[in-house]
Design a protein around this motif. Structure first.
Motif, PDB file in Angstrom:
ATOM      1  N   VAL A 184      10.709 -46.466  34.464  1.00  0.00           N
ATOM      2  CA  VAL A 184      11.385 -47.432  33.609  1.00  0.00           C
ATOM      3  C   VAL A 184      11.902 -46.712  32.366  1.00  0.00           C
ATOM      4  CG1 VAL A 184      11.159 -49.615  32.367  1.00  0.00           C
ATOM      5  CG2 VAL A 184       9.778 -49.196  34.388  1.00  0.00           C
ATOM      6  N   ARG A 232      -1.854 -48.544  31.458  1.00  0.00           N
ATOM      7  CA  ARG A 232      -0.513 -48.004  31.198  1.00  0.00           C
ATOM      8  C   ARG A 232       0.556 -48.986  31.689  1.00  0.00           C
ATOM      9  NH1 ARG A 232      -0.325 -43.305  34.411  1.00  0.00           N
ATOM     10  NH2 ARG A 232       1.423 -44.146  35.596  1.00  0.00           N
ATOM     11  N   HIS A 233       0.361 -49.500  32.885  1.00  0.00           N
ATOM     12  CA  HIS A 233       1.358 -50.403  33.455  1.00  0.00           C
ATOM     13  C   HIS A 233       1.361 -51.762  32.762  1.00  0.00           C
ATOM     14  CE1 HIS A 233       3.195 -48.129  36.631  1.00  0.00           C
ATOM     15  NE2 HIS A 233       2.027 -47.664  36.982  1.00  0.00           N
ATOM     16  N   LEU A 270      16.431 -49.928  29.121  1.00  0.00           N
ATOM     17  CA  LEU A 270      16.046 -51.316  29.400  1.00  0.00           C
ATOM     18  C   LEU A 270      15.800 -52.157  28.145  1.00  0.00           C
ATOM     19  CD1 LEU A 270      14.824 -53.489  31.484  1.00  0.00           C
ATOM     20  CD2 LEU A 270      12.649 -52.455  30.885  1.00  0.00           C
ATOM     21  N   ARG A 294       3.029 -52.648  29.387  1.00  0.00           N
ATOM     22  CA  ARG A 294       4.471 -52.883  29.299  1.00  0.00           C
ATOM     23  C   ARG A 294       4.833 -54.335  29.532  1.00  0.00           C
ATOM     24  NH1 ARG A 294       4.865 -48.378  32.874  1.00  0.00           N
ATOM     25  NH2 ARG A 294       5.608 -49.781  34.489  1.00  0.00           N
ATOM     26  N   TYR A 337      14.938 -59.544  26.858  1.00  0.00           N
ATOM     27  CA  TYR A 337      15.671 -58.269  26.858  1.00  0.00           C
ATOM     28  C   TYR A 337      17.033 -58.400  26.196  1.00  0.00           C
ATOM     29  CZ  TYR A 337      11.810 -56.658  29.528  1.00  0.00           C
ATOM     30  OH  TYR A 337      10.531 -56.331  29.880  1.00  0.00           O
ATOM     31  N   ASN A 359      12.948 -46.630  28.624  1.00  0.00           N
ATOM     32  CA  ASN A 359      12.756 -47.406  27.409  1.00  0.00           C
ATOM     33  C   ASN A 359      12.547 -46.458  26.236  1.00  0.00           C
ATOM     34  OD1 ASN A 359      12.492 -49.674  25.830  1.00  0.00           O
ATOM     35  ND2 ASN A 359      11.072 -50.676  27.237  1.00  0.00           N
ATOM     36  N   GLU A 374       9.905 -54.493  34.009  1.00  0.00           N
ATOM     37  CA  GLU A 374       9.198 -53.315  33.523  1.00  0.00           C
ATOM     38  C   GLU A 374       8.662 -52.454  34.666  1.00  0.00           C
ATOM     39  OE1 GLU A 374       8.929 -52.260  30.472  1.00  0.00           O
ATOM     40  OE2 GLU A 374       9.656 -53.952  29.311  1.00  0.00           O
ATOM     41  N   GLU A 419       9.354 -43.728  31.728  1.00  0.00           N
ATOM     42  CA  GLU A 419       7.906 -43.816  31.927  1.00  0.00           C
ATOM     43  C   GLU A 419       7.705 -44.679  33.169  1.00  0.00           C
ATOM     44  OE1 GLU A 419       5.143 -42.804  30.129  1.00  0.00           O
ATOM     45  OE2 GLU A 419       3.609 -44.308  30.573  1.00  0.00           O
ATOM     46  N   ASP A 420       7.033 -44.139  34.183  1.00  0.00           N
ATOM     47  CA  ASP A 420       6.813 -44.861  35.437  1.00  0.00           C
ATOM     48  C   ASP A 420       8.105 -45.466  35.992  1.00  0.00           C
ATOM     49  OD1 ASP A 420       4.032 -44.498  35.760  1.00  0.00           O
ATOM     50  OD2 ASP A 420       3.690 -45.932  34.141  1.00  0.00           O
TER      51      ASP A 420
END
Lengths: 316, 333
Positions: free
Chosen positions: A35, B214-215, A63, B218, A250, A37, B284, A32-33
């Motif tokens: 990244v 959306r960003h 991640l 995260r 993380y 996950n 992220e 997603e974008d």
């Protein structure tokens, strides 16, 4: 013998998980974008679903760690509200069972470790509920990744402690084999067998080597840590560390949290949220004293906790 | 080896041998290819591990305000953006000039490793990279490929007009790096290099909100963006204060993430040196630089052009003039 089923296409497994939506919420690794996950299947776009197979079968976890499914970054204990001169406490909603697809042997080892913290007396009931209602489907890593250390730590990538083990046919890359490892897993396999594309399989094509002896044993490390307490290493690391919380958030085995209240007007919640021993205010005391005042102290503490103190406290 | 690396090691050895400095803070090769990490050399032996290349991204100036570096004479490797950060710290009395020996380096622009991997289409292990004037030559055994700089250089570096510190302001300036020709072309404007923000400006209000939702959803508030930022230099950050507690610690509250990122953007925008660390360190991948870009654009528009670390202090948002636009007054009418 543990039941094994197979399907000719990974897409059958994905559509089966979608069919089971009313019983399980499924999370799979995707992008997603930019990244990688775990992402809920019901919120994925078509093209994100196509990425699942590649990421899940790769020898590198995405991640985020899977700890967030059993120990979310923020979690409410109680909700409360004032009505007149009484305080009313609201019941929490129970969670829907969840399937986490594509986890790795190393991920599961970390859950085993956090279990020792949350499931020993007094049992953490929030964690227990999530643990019981989470079904893990692990993919088998046949090759070690660039920065993998499983062999050194004695984690066998071929025998993850998951509810279901999943592997694909090495030659065609198409057939997917699923083998149950627990009662929970067996139940799900039974359900899958009634769905389109699944048949019983006689074989599970993984040559389970006997798990190798770890190169590094936790006892050996534990006993040698004291030699490093006064090492210059901590000074250097403390100077170079930025003091953010990334490594702890993380890290699949970091499990510290803070308890806070949030209230507005006549209502509020008490919740717990991830905290990080790398933050300067983690050990701030009333009166302003901080026993781990410098980054050197904090980094040293983090490694001592992981490599020595943890195994002293949780021996079983 | 980059030419500058050789010169850097020589000067570092000299400084450490003569005892002129206690330590040299620079970069060394990380465990992974195309990864340069911060490194402290305290002896001539260790100075041989220092390097400077197109992956020496980290803003080292930030370390200068940390306690562990106080009371030490430090030789610091600075690119243009880092030097601007140091100049802001000097102007605000956060560091003392006589405690720092500045080794200025001619910067050849920072390459985004992730982007490079994407362009090449494979992992960077076992590849050999040769930096040419117009392209990067990627060699995988016998196979050769050419990668254009435009796609892999950080957009900050593409539009940077102060890549190399001025010779008068540093103690020594190391030059002779291979500067990609695209960086020598000074005709590229801000608008050419920040296409992303142009796209966002075209969005409707709802689309913009969805994009940031959306960003920012995260965000884990690990504060790496703040901690890596060379101009986030407050002694105690407002988000670390416990009394009053300005921000709620819950990590699943979008409102708190918005609060944090917007306040931080406003706090640093007029002092932003455009190093790009905020976006780079975000685990992220939140495009934080876009917030700064947008605000920077607005600052230019309403307050006139100001380059932090080059133009005189005070910065535009740290003082007020009577003739400045009054947004809140307008709203009230």
């Amino acid at each position: 013998m543990a039941p094994v089923i197979k399907t000719t296409d990974f897409a059958y497994l994905i559509s089966a998980c979608k069919m089971l939506e009313s019983q399980y919420r499924t999370f799979c690794p995707t992008m997603e974008d930019g990244v990688e996950n775990y992402w809920p299947l019901d919120q994925m776009k078509e093209e994100q679903m196509w990425m699942i197979k590649d990421i899940a079968f790769r020898n590198k976890p995405p991640l985020g760690s899977i700890k967030s499914f059993v120990f979310p970054d923020s979690e409410i204990y109680i909700k409360f509200a004032r009505r007149g001169n009484k305080v009313e406490v609201e019941e929490l909603e129970t969670m829907t069972p969840q399937i986490i697809l594509g986890v790795k042997s190393c991920d599961l080892k970390s859950i085993e470790l956090i279990d020792k913290v949350f499931l020993s007396e007094p049992v953490d009931t929030l964690y227990q509920e999530k643990r019981e209602k989470t079904l893990m489907i692990a993919t088998i890593c046949t090759e070690m990744g660039q920065s993998c250390n499983c062999k050194e730590f004695g984690i066998c990538p071929l025998t993850p402690a998951a509810d279901i083990l999943m592997t694909k046919d090495e030659e065609t890359g198409k057939e997917i084999y699923l083998k149950s490892n627990t009662e929970k897993g067996e139940k799900l396999l039974e359900q899958l067998l009634t769905m389109k594309g699944f048949v019983v399989s006689d074989i599970f094509p993984v040559d389970e080597e006997k798990s190798k002896k770890p190169v590094l044993s936790s006892d050996k490390i534990k006993n040698r840590m004291d030699e490093f307490f006064e090492s210059n290493l901590w000074e250097t690391l403390g100077m170079l560390c930025m003091g953010c919380g990334t490594c702890t958030y993380y890290c699949p085995t970091c499990h510290c949290y803070d308890i806070r209240d949030f209230n507005r007007m006549d209502q509020g919640v008490r919740y717990r949220t991830w905290d990080s021993c790398m933050f300067s205010n983690f050990t701030n005391m009333a009166g302003g004293h901080n026993p781990r005042d410098t980054k050197k102290d904090r980094i040293r503490n983090r490694f001592f906790h992981k490599l020595k103190l943890f195994s002293c406290f949780h021996t079983s | 080896m980059f030419k500058i690396t050789e010169k850097l090691q020589q000067i570092a050895i000299k400084l450490l041998e003569s005892g002129e400095v206690d330590l040299v803070l620079g970069y060394t090769q990380g465990n992974e290819p195309c990864q340069s990490i911060p490194y402290i050399a305290t002896s001539p032996e260790e100075a041989k591990n220092l390097i400077f290349d197109s992956f020496s991204q980290k803003a080292l100036s930030k370390y200068m305000i940390q306690d562990a570096f106080k009371n030490k004479k430090v030789a610091l490797v600075v690119k243009g953006c880092d030097h601007r950060g140091i100049k802001l710290m000097l102007g605000e009395n956060r560091v003392q000039r006589d405690q720092i020996y500045l080794i200025g380096v001619e910067c050849s622009g920072m390459i985004r490793k992730e982007q490079l991997r994407k362009e090449i289409g494979q992992e960077l292990h076992q590849l050999h990279l040769e930096f040419q004037n117009d392209y990067i030559e990627v060699m995988d055994g016998e196979k050769k490929r050419e990668i254009e700089y435009e796609g892999v250089l950080s957009p900050f570096c593409l539009s940077c007009s102060h890549a190399t510190p001025s010779e008068e302001e540093v103690d020594i300036l190391l030059t002779g790096g291979m500067i990609p020709s695209i960086l020598k072309d000074k005709n590229r404007t801000h608008e050419d290099n920040f296409k992303d923000i142009n796209e966002i400006e075209k969005m409707t209000e709802d689309e913009k909100f969805d994009y940031w939702k959306r960003h920012l959803n995260r965000c884990k508030r690990c504060y790496s963006c703040r901690n890596a930022c060379p101009v986030c230099t407050c002694r105690v950050c407002m988000f670390d204060r416990e009394n009053p507690d300005y921000i709620d610690a819950a990590k699943d509250q979008l409102a708190q993430h918005q609060f944090y990122h917007i306040i931080r953007a406003f706090h640093v925008v007029d002092r932003c040196v455009g190093c790009g660390e905020c976006s780079r360190v975000c685990p992220e991948g939140i495009p934080l630089h876009l917030l700064n870009q947008k605000l920077h654009r607005d600052l230019d528009k309403y307050y006139g052009s100001y380059v932090a670390g080059i133009d005189e202090l005070p910065t535009p948002l740290s003082h007020a003039n009577a003739n400045e636009p009054d947004f809140f007054g307008k709203e009230a009418k």
